[in-house]
Each structure stands twice: as C-alpha cells, then as structure tokens.
Write a protein that holds these residues in place. Structure first.
Motif, mmCIF file in Angstrom:
data_model
loop_
_atom_site.group_PDB
_atom_site.id
_atom_site.type_symbol
_atom_site.label_atom_id
_atom_site.label_comp_id
_atom_site.label_asym_id
_atom_site.label_seq_id
_atom_site.Cartn_x
_atom_site.Cartn_y
_atom_site.Cartn_z
ATOM 1 N N ASP A 55 43.199 -76.277 28.322
ATOM 2 C CA ASP A 55 43.980 -76.805 27.206
ATOM 3 C C ASP A 55 44.066 -78.320 27.360
ATOM 4 N N HIS A 56 44.082 -79.015 26.243
ATOM 5 C CA HIS A 56 44.159 -80.467 26.310
ATOM 6 C C HIS A 56 45.582 -80.952 26.546
ATOM 7 N N THR A 85 41.051 -77.113 22.460
ATOM 8 C CA THR A 85 41.915 -78.080 21.794
ATOM 9 C C THR A 85 41.902 -77.944 20.275
ATOM 10 N N SER A 86 42.979 -78.399 19.675
ATOM 11 C CA SER A 86 43.039 -78.453 18.213
ATOM 12 C C SER A 86 42.640 -79.841 17.704
ATOM 13 N N LYS A 87 42.444 -80.781 18.625
ATOM 14 C CA LYS A 87 42.009 -82.130 18.228
ATOM 15 C C LYS A 87 40.554 -82.082 17.793
ATOM 16 N N TYR A 92 37.316 -88.363 19.911
ATOM 17 C CA TYR A 92 37.957 -87.442 20.843
ATOM 18 C C TYR A 92 36.910 -86.673 21.648
ATOM 19 N N GLU A 93 35.848 -86.248 20.996
ATOM 20 C CA GLU A 93 34.789 -85.520 21.707
ATOM 21 C C GLU A 93 34.160 -86.408 22.785
ATOM 22 N N TYR A 102 32.347 -80.084 29.854
ATOM 23 C CA TYR A 102 31.021 -79.696 29.351
ATOM 24 C C TYR A 102 30.978 -79.759 27.831
ATOM 25 N N ALA A 103 32.031 -79.219 27.184
ATOM 26 C CA ALA A 103 32.059 -79.164 25.720
ATOM 27 C C ALA A 103 33.479 -78.905 25.250
ATOM 28 N N MET A 104 33.650 -78.936 23.924
ATOM 29 C CA MET A 104 34.937 -78.620 23.308
ATOM 30 C C MET A 104 34.871 -77.251 22.654
ATOM 31 N N LEU A 105 36.002 -76.562 22.700
ATOM 32 C CA LEU A 105 36.172 -75.296 22.000
ATOM 33 C C LEU A 105 37.408 -75.458 21.140
ATOM 34 N N GLY A 106 37.247 -75.287 19.824
ATOM 35 C CA GLY A 106 38.361 -75.466 18.915
ATOM 36 C C GLY A 106 39.456 -74.436 19.111
ATOM 37 N N LYS A 107 40.655 -74.823 18.734
ATOM 38 C CA LYS A 107 41.823 -73.960 18.822
ATOM 39 C C LYS A 107 42.309 -73.707 17.406
ATOM 40 N N PRO A 108 42.413 -72.483 16.971
ATOM 41 C CA PRO A 108 42.090 -71.243 17.693
ATOM 42 C C PRO A 108 40.572 -71.078 17.828
#
Length: 164
Positions: A55-56, A85-87, A92-93, A102-108
């Motif tokens: 989590d961010h 993260t929801s950002k 931001y990336e 490694y990467a971003m995973l959106g929230k939800p």
C-alpha cells in the motif's frame, strides 16, 4: 521465477483482505501485515515471499519509504514489489519506480491486471541459487534490525495468513 507466495501490506484491514483474496485466486499463498514497520519485521523472521503488494499511503513508514528500505538490503532487494495505490499519473508512476517498486497496481485491484502482473513476474529471472543458499534468516534479521528504521515498540503488529 515461479511465484507462489505473497506478502500484502496495507493499514486498512478490508483492503488487506480484499487484495489477499484476489491474490489467492491466482494460486498464491498470502500473508498479511498492517504497516511498513511490520513488513520489515516480517521479512526479518519469516520465509521470504516471492512478491510483495505494498500500500502506498500508510502511517509511519509509507509504501515508498518501506520499498526503499527493502531495496537497500541485498538479502531481500530481489523481491518484486507492486505498489497498491489509488494514485495515478505519470509523475506518480515515475516516483513509484524510482523507489524500487516493480510496477503499480490500481486500487481497487482489477483481477485481469493482477493476473497480468503475476504472469510478468513469473517470467523474471530467478535470483541465483548461491544467493538463495546464502540467505540465512538470522543474518537477514540482524541486518534489518541494524540497518532499517526500528518500529514503534508501542504499536501492535499484526501478521496474519488467514482471513480475519
């Protein structure tokens, strides 16, 4: 790299459980902790996960700070970290990637994006056997305790591998 275990780090109990269930649906065994500090303690005294979902925004060490601390330690820096993260946005990336994630995973999390990232991680080169054999939990624990931010001793730490 065959991904079979994951650590989910999120200060929100509901977010931890929701993401853990999605990760489990992809065939991974999941453990959960509630903070960056708890993650560092977990990594010092438990079998290492194949991937970390971070989590961010958390009190104490946030996701970016925790990621930087993990990446400083050569015994655990090989673990891919997905910032949960929801950002959004390119700036931001870039910040996420510069922290070592490694990467971003959106929230939800979208199930198809989660599967895509797990599949990508499965194609990564595994760390060398020599490094695996050199990893000693006492060594990791000592190094983490000596080099990383000490957690607030008054804050309870939750480590769980079961749904609450």
């Amino acid at each position: 790299m065959a991904v079979s275990t994951a650590l989910v780090i999120d200060d929100s109990k509901s977010a931890r459980i929701m993401l853990s269930r999605l990760v489990q649906k992809n065939g991974l065994e999941v453990n959960m902790v509630e903070s960056g500090e708890a993650a560092l303690i977990y990594l010092s005294s438990n079998p290492l996960p194949d991937v970390i979902f971070m989590d961010h925004m958390m009190p104490g060490l946030d996701g970016l700070q925790t990621t930087r601390e993990i990446k400083k330690n050569p015994l655990i820096s090989h673990i891919p970290i997905l910032m949960y993260t929801s950002k959004e946005g390119d700036a931001y990336e870039a910040e996420v990637k510069s922290s070592g994630a490694y990467a971003m995973l959106g929230k939800p999390a979208k199930p198809e994006r989660l599967k895509e990232l797990i599949d990508e991680i499965n194609t990564l080169e595994p760390i060398t056997t020599a490094v695996n054999e050199a990893i000693d939990k006492d060594t990791i624990g000592d190094q983490i305790n000596n080099e990383l931010t000490k957690p607030d001793q008054n804050k309870p730490i939750i480590v769980s591998n079961q749904e609450e």
